[in-house]
Design a protein around this motif. Sequence first.
Motif, short mmCIF file in Angstrom:
data_model
loop_
_atom_site.label_atom_id
_atom_site.label_comp_id
_atom_site.label_asym_id
_atom_site.label_seq_id
_atom_site.Cartn_x
_atom_site.Cartn_y
_atom_site.Cartn_z
N TYR A 173 0.85 -1.19 0.00
CA TYR A 173 0.00 0.00 0.00
C TYR A 173 0.89 1.24 0.00
CZ TYR A 173 -2.89 3.79 1.92
OH TYR A 173 -3.51 4.99 2.12
N GLY A 174 0.52 2.20 -0.82
CA GLY A 174 1.26 3.45 -0.85
C GLY A 174 0.58 4.45 -1.75
N MET A 175 1.19 5.61 -1.87
CA MET A 175 0.64 6.69 -2.68
C MET A 175 1.79 7.43 -3.36
SD MET A 175 -1.68 8.26 0.41
CE MET A 175 -2.40 9.59 -0.58
N THR A 176 1.45 8.25 -4.34
CA THR A 176 2.47 9.11 -4.92
C THR A 176 3.07 9.98 -3.82
OG1 THR A 176 1.13 9.21 -6.94
CG2 THR A 176 2.91 10.81 -6.73
N GLU A 177 2.22 10.48 -2.93
CA GLU A 177 2.65 11.38 -1.86
C GLU A 177 3.57 10.74 -0.84
OE1 GLU A 177 -1.37 13.03 -3.28
OE2 GLU A 177 -0.38 11.09 -3.08
N THR A 178 3.69 9.40 -0.86
CA THR A 178 4.54 8.69 0.11
C THR A 178 5.72 8.00 -0.57
OG1 THR A 178 3.22 6.67 -0.02
CG2 THR A 178 2.56 8.29 1.63
N THR A 179 6.04 8.40 -1.80
CA THR A 179 7.08 7.73 -2.60
C THR A 179 6.79 6.24 -2.67
OG1 THR A 179 8.56 9.32 -1.52
CG2 THR A 179 9.55 7.84 -3.12
N ALA A 180 5.55 5.94 -3.00
CA ALA A 180 5.05 4.56 -3.14
C ALA A 180 4.90 3.90 -1.76
CB ALA A 180 5.89 3.75 -4.10
N THR A 181 5.68 2.86 -1.47
CA THR A 181 5.37 1.90 -0.41
C THR A 181 5.36 2.47 1.01
OG1 THR A 181 6.62 0.36 -1.81
CG2 THR A 181 5.82 -0.47 0.30
#
Length: 586
Positions: free
Chosen positions: A362-370
């Motif tokens: 699980y991750g987001m663009t805002e979290t540098t993926a993972t």
Amino acid sequence: MNITEFLNKNTKRFPQKAAVGFKKDNEWKELTWMRFKQMVFRTANALVEAGVKENDKVAIYADNSPEWIIMDVATLAIGAVTVPVYSTNGADQVEYIINHAEPKIILTGDQEQYETCHQLLGKTTGVEQIIAAKKNFTLKDNSIFLSDFIEKASDKFKIVERSDEDLATIIYTSGTSGIPKGVMLTHGNFQKAFDAHIDFFDFKDFEKEQSLAFLPLSHVFERCWTLFCFSVGAKVSFLENPKLIANALQEVKPTTMCSVPRFYQKIYAGINEMLVTASPTKKKIFAWAIETGTQVSERKRDQQNIPFLLNQKYKIANALVFNKIKTKLGGRLWFMPCGGASISKEVTQFFDAMGIHITVGYGMTETTATITAFPFTKYKYGTAGKLIGDSQIKIGDNEEILVKGSGIMKGYYKNPEETAKIFTEDGWMKTGDAGVLDNEGNLTITDRIKDLMKTSNGKYIAPQPIENMFSNNSYINQILLIADDKPFVSALIVPNFETLEEKVKTLGITFTNWKEVVENEKVQAFYQKLIDDIQVNLSGFEKIKKFILMPADFEIQSGEITPTLKIKRNIVLEKYAGKINMIYNK
């Protein structure tokens, strides 16, 4: 440290080892680490000679290719900032990003992408030159082919030093609603993400691995994974057309590859569809193989020894069933990070039984993926895994997942208002996803908070788990649940047209287009029974009461789905409001 220092490190370690794979003239070719570094450094020098300075922007609007990654790494090496643009973005989206980011130079891929950018020259500020990666069309003014751009440039270059806080890239989120926001990620964000993966998975000899990049490099998942592979010296092959993934898997035979749930759902559905017409004997053999594989995978997951007899049975199951499926995936895949959307536990269990482990994360663009991922052992199906690196999670209001850690973005580019909205006063970043943490530290995503629906009868419905149930079926390609402020649940359903075509033949239906098919009474009745069978265990208020079969797929190009194949709910609801109103007004 500039994250592109891997060029110098790996060229010293193994100069003649392959770093990059790509297909040209129907043949897979390679660039060694020495050649890769030379190409990057020549491009870096050419950018500097063209007037690109530290912190200037360079945009890339192209499909996956060695030219894409070479331009990206060269831009980072000179201390400039890469701005990826999805190759499927339309002219309006491209214009918005170019106007907002103001890159000095744009690298384009095919002629259509080049023409889109060239038409923007008079409408944008800051763009000084367009570089075309391909050389199979005629250029206009303020343009140059990449080969000509770097032709006279030196391959000697000193990588510009960067600090953890220095900007590396601005990635514009495709988002499922609203205008794109430019996520600012730093060299430190990337480096800490790389270190976190090495510590979490404790990889051994990862430089021997071969990855296949078929998700768009413009998405944080593939980009971060590709740069990670390079950072440890692994080879990455680039697939320009993701629709050719089936052939590429057998040609490249990768050992690792990141993907989205839809890829595995399609395989899962396809296998189950083949079983429908299989003989009773083959069905029994397959069921026995899955049961055997499940026993083995559970023991591996719990770090238990596998009894001799069970191991022998598993070898037979491999020979009779699993190896045939693995061969279609190239035969060597063992590490497959999976993210971008939710995936049902049935699918991950199914692949585990075959010895094909999907590393759910699980991750987001805002979290540098993972943020979280399945470890190699002790993972829990149905969850998104455990915290990776120094990531922290707490559950806030409305069960919203709040995160902290070195992967968190610097903010949204030129957008202090949205940046302020996403952070709490004490520095936690709001993900917009709802979830729960269990006692063992496993994160379960329950749904997107914005997607949570409340019927007019006051019942709350989380659409993702229900949509996943239906997406796992071989006759359903895409589905969008509708229930917010409605008296009951309905759905827009995109059939899997390949399997439906075979079914239509058995129903004795002749047709000239898919609109005729989806409106046919026999097809409607078939899908009604299919839906009833799938949702038999759902609560009454969660069940789909009415549905509309769509005559065509939701498309990235039309803005209906994101590049990771998530449906843009707001856009689809607005676009098909007329059809939806008909459901509730009948």
